[in-house]
Design a protein around this motif. Structure first.
Motif, short mmCIF file in Angstrom:
data_model
loop_
_atom_site.label_atom_id
_atom_site.label_comp_id
_atom_site.label_asym_id
_atom_site.label_seq_id
_atom_site.Cartn_x
_atom_site.Cartn_y
_atom_site.Cartn_z
N SER A 52 26.05 -11.62 11.61
CA SER A 52 27.21 -11.88 10.75
C SER A 52 28.52 -11.60 11.50
O SER A 52 29.48 -12.38 11.41
CB SER A 52 27.12 -11.00 9.51
OG SER A 52 28.18 -11.27 8.63
N LYS A 53 28.56 -10.52 12.28
CA LYS A 53 29.75 -10.20 13.07
C LYS A 53 30.04 -11.29 14.10
O LYS A 53 31.20 -11.69 14.29
CB LYS A 53 29.58 -8.85 13.74
CG LYS A 53 29.62 -7.68 12.76
CD LYS A 53 29.14 -6.38 13.39
CE LYS A 53 29.13 -5.27 12.36
NZ LYS A 53 28.53 -4.01 12.84
N GLU A 54 28.99 -11.77 14.76
CA GLU A 54 29.17 -12.85 15.75
C GLU A 54 29.75 -14.09 15.08
O GLU A 54 30.71 -14.69 15.58
CB GLU A 54 27.82 -13.20 16.37
CG GLU A 54 27.28 -12.23 17.39
CD GLU A 54 25.99 -12.76 17.98
OE1 GLU A 54 26.03 -13.33 19.09
OE2 GLU A 54 24.93 -12.63 17.32
N ARG A 55 29.15 -14.48 13.97
CA ARG A 55 29.56 -15.72 13.30
C ARG A 55 31.01 -15.63 12.81
O ARG A 55 31.81 -16.56 13.06
CB ARG A 55 28.62 -16.00 12.12
CG ARG A 55 29.02 -17.21 11.28
CD ARG A 55 28.01 -17.47 10.19
NE ARG A 55 27.85 -16.35 9.29
CZ ARG A 55 28.67 -16.10 8.26
NH1 ARG A 55 29.70 -16.90 8.01
NH2 ARG A 55 28.45 -15.06 7.47
N LEU A 56 31.35 -14.55 12.16
CA LEU A 56 32.70 -14.43 11.59
C LEU A 56 33.76 -14.27 12.68
O LEU A 56 34.88 -14.76 12.52
CB LEU A 56 32.75 -13.27 10.60
CG LEU A 56 31.91 -13.47 9.34
CD1 LEU A 56 31.91 -12.22 8.48
CD2 LEU A 56 32.40 -14.68 8.54
N ALA A 57 33.42 -13.61 13.78
CA ALA A 57 34.37 -13.51 14.89
C ALA A 57 34.67 -14.90 15.46
O ALA A 57 35.82 -15.23 15.74
CB ALA A 57 33.83 -12.59 15.98
N ARG A 58 33.64 -15.68 15.63
CA ARG A 58 33.84 -17.04 16.17
C ARG A 58 34.61 -17.91 15.18
O ARG A 58 35.46 -18.72 15.59
CB ARG A 58 32.49 -17.65 16.52
CG ARG A 58 31.87 -17.02 17.76
CD ARG A 58 30.46 -17.49 18.01
NE ARG A 58 29.91 -16.86 19.22
CZ ARG A 58 28.63 -16.69 19.45
NH1 ARG A 58 27.73 -17.09 18.57
NH2 ARG A 58 28.22 -16.11 20.57
N GLU A 59 34.32 -17.76 13.90
CA GLU A 59 35.06 -18.53 12.90
C GLU A 59 36.55 -18.18 12.92
O GLU A 59 37.39 -19.03 12.60
CB GLU A 59 34.48 -18.28 11.51
CG GLU A 59 33.13 -18.95 11.27
CD GLU A 59 32.59 -18.69 9.88
OE1 GLU A 59 33.30 -18.04 9.07
OE2 GLU A 59 31.46 -19.12 9.60
N ALA A 60 36.87 -16.95 13.31
CA ALA A 60 38.27 -16.52 13.39
C ALA A 60 38.92 -16.95 14.70
O ALA A 60 40.11 -16.68 14.91
CB ALA A 60 38.37 -15.00 13.24
N GLY A 61 38.16 -17.60 15.59
CA GLY A 61 38.72 -18.07 16.85
C GLY A 61 38.57 -17.11 18.01
O GLY A 61 39.15 -17.33 19.08
#
Length: 298
Positions: A52-61
């Motif tokens: 979840s941390k990986e995905r949301l960090a990438r979604e934030a750019g």
């Protein structure tokens, strides 16, 4: 009386949206915040959190890199990885997912992280800065709780009576420090507190964080109080269920009839933790590169 529900999912989504806008602006200046998450072992819950941390960090750019290590990793190898991440200018935030398997020592591992990259806010330097009101990275879950409190009660919490139930280094102690910084009158309760129910009844702000399902009963709560339930407990599954339901440290169905506002579980504090991790990573990147955080519309 039915309490207002404090929507942590919506608050976290709004915060991540603001962070993404700020990341886009600093990226235009050639700075892309980088987050490294280190997972040792195969704990299923930790694996879910890391994904979840990986995905949301990438979604934030942001750049998000996960290092997955076997449970038998020697401590010297883990510390060597942390030293390399400390020295990597493209990595602005480092998080070692806790708990780590034994015999790894959490204090040694946390202490090895560069305080300027300690986006969990657990390094002794950041803990010390919190206690004296200095500049440092704040622990994510307590920071998220404060954001929810201010969204609910307004920016000025001065003079409100706050009770934190739990004195862990991860949650209870830093939560109390942040409430003191906000000029609340703060009490910390724990397993040896006498007449806990009476202490709860005096609190305008109640923050249970002990990991005991439904421990705080409805008649413990001061009418109109704001309840930030940090507990996350999975009950035994009922017949026909694969997993038991998640509940907090508060008996929600009772509390919602007494409190003025309350976080549900799930959907309350939990989503704010990762959003505040991204917030810390952006702060760390801006400080490392000598940039002010860009202003964006709320």
């Amino acid at each position: 009386m039915t309490a207002r529900l404090i929507d942590g999912k919506a608050a976290a989504a709004a915060l991540r949206q603001r962070i993404a806008a700020q990341v886009a602006r600093v990226s235009d200046l050639g700075v892309v915040p980088g987050l490294a998450v280190v997972l040792v072992g195969e704990d299923p819950a930790s694996q879910v959190y890391v994904r979840s941390k990986e995905r949301l960090a990438r979604e934030a750019g942001m750049v998000s890199i996960a290092h997955r290590l076997p449970p038998t990793t020697p401590e010297a190898d883990l510390l060597d990885l942390i030293r390399r991440l400390n020295a990597d200018p493209a990595i602005h935030g480092i998080l070692v997912q806790l708990p780590v398997p034994k015999p790894l020592d959490e204090r040694t591992i946390i202490g090895a992280i560069d305080p300027a990259k300690d986006v969990d806010g657990l390094h002794p330097v950041n803990v010390g800065n919190l206690s004296i009101g200095g500049e440092g990275l704040l622990p994510c879950t307590p920071s998220g709780c404060m954001m929810l409190l201010r969204d609910t009660l307004g920016a000025d919490l001065s003079g409100l009576r706050a009770l934190v139930i739990g004195r862990s280094n991860l949650m209870g102690k830093p939560m109390a420090q942040l409430l003191v910084r906000a000029h609340c009158t703060v009490t910390v309760a724990h397993s040896r507190t006498r007449d806990l129910a009476d202490e709860c009844r005096r609190a305008d702000i109640l923050v249970p964080a002990v990991g005991q399902p439904r421990m705080v009963r409805g008649d413990w709560i001061k009418p109109g109080a704001t309840v930030i339930d940090v507990g996350m407990n999975r009950l035994a599954p009922e017949p026909g269920q694969e997993k038991g339901r998640l509940v907090g440290d508060v008996a929600f169905e009772e509390a919602v009839e007494v409190a003025g506002a309350i976080t549900p579980v799930p959907g309350g504090v939990g989503p704010m933790t990762i959003a505040c991790l991204l917030d810390n990573t952006l702060t760390a990147a801006c400080r490392a590169e000598g940039l002010a955080r860009p202003a964006v519309a709320a």
